[in-house]
Design a protein around this motif. Structure first.
Motif: not given
Ligand SMILES: [Ca+2]
Length: 275
Positions: A95-102, A172-175, A216-232
């Motif tokens: 699972t990858i999670c990150t904040w993105v900006t335009l 799966s994609l989460y927004v 990639l353009t813009g800003t990424i914040t708190n880019y994190l990677f887990w080696k499993r599927e996180l739960t919703s």
């Protein structure tokens, strides 16, 4: 969001811990916790704290997410990127999670993950493409690319999580902490370890072959990677409360990355959250 008076504090701390540990918990030990703003109607924040112990193999704690932010100021270039130094193990899930900006062009665009192993240059790729008529994620999971359509990002800060399961055959994609879409990858196989993981450019050769149109353009914040599927629920907590599971494979801490081009690290003191 919880409302409570101070006499309820201890019980609330425990009940929250149990919600994270459903099914696996047999014992748990409290460490520290902070509960603030207990006025009726106020917001309660649990900062850390409980180690869940199941069958002896599961031990995940939950605490504030690691903070990091990087800016990719230029579009249409093939030089700005972040290379992850953390060794990547074989991966069946992630699972990858990150904040993105335009970006500067007013669109979110570019490569969030490019993982190459040997001659498999698209072993794992997440690339957001923004055209006049369509916006979509292109994903590779050791297989031909697939598209996951996503609404145009109009606000300037959005939280994205992408999880995948090679065994399950889907991504799966989460927004903003909510499930958005799922895509079949029935032909997917586990990712080989030992490859090169780059954020911000798409590899079409090992550590090279970058295309300025995929930068990639813009800003990424708190880019994190887990080696499993996180739960919703875990993903919702990351987006809404900045609470992260501790079993992170890697984040983009300064000592764990190599910056190239015009990528700049930006100090950050407060975690973004979805209102
Ligand atoms: Ca490419």
């Amino acid at each position: 969001m919880l409302n409570m008076n101070s006499s309820m504090m201890a019980k609330i701390v425990c009940s929250i811990s149990i919600s994270y540990c459903t099914m696996i918990i047999t014992t748990f030990a409290q460490s520290t916790s902070n509960v603030v703003n207990l006025a009726p109607g106020g917001r309660v924040r649990i900062e850390t704290h409980l180690t869940c112990e199941g069958d002896g193999s599961d031990s995940i704690t939950y605490s504030q997410c690691p903070l990091n932010r990087y800016r990719f100021p230029d579009n249409m270039q093939a030089t700005s990127m972040i290379r992850v130094k953390t060794p990547i193990p074989p991966l069946e899930n992630g699972t990858i999670c990150t904040w993105v900006t335009l970006g500067a062009n007013g669109m979110f665009q570019g490569t969030l993950a490019s993982y190459s192993v040997g001659t498999n240059y698209n072993s794992f790729t997440i690339l957001y493409e923004s055209y006049d008529t369509e916006r979509r994620f292109r994903m590779f999971l050791n297989s031909p690319g697939r598209f996951v359509y996503m609404p145009l990002l109009k606000k300037n800060l959005t939280h994205l999580c992408v999880s995948f399961s090679a065994a399950g055959g889907y991504s799966s994609l989460y927004v903003d902490g909510k499930f958005h879409n799922k895509r079949n990858f029935s032909d997917a196989t586990a990712l080989q370890g030992g490859g090169i993981y780059i954020v911000g450019q798409d590899q079409d050769t090992l550590a090279g072959g970058f295309d300025q149109h995929q930068a990639l353009t813009g800003t990424i914040t708190n880019y994190l990677f887990w080696k499993r599927e996180l739960t919703s629920q875990e993903i919702e907590d990351i987006a809404k409360q900045c609470i992260c599971p501790s079993d992170i494979l890697f984040t983009l801490d300064h000592e764990d990355v190599i910056l190239s081009g015009n990528v700049t690290a930006i100090p950050i003191k407060q975690c973004p959250t979805v209102p």
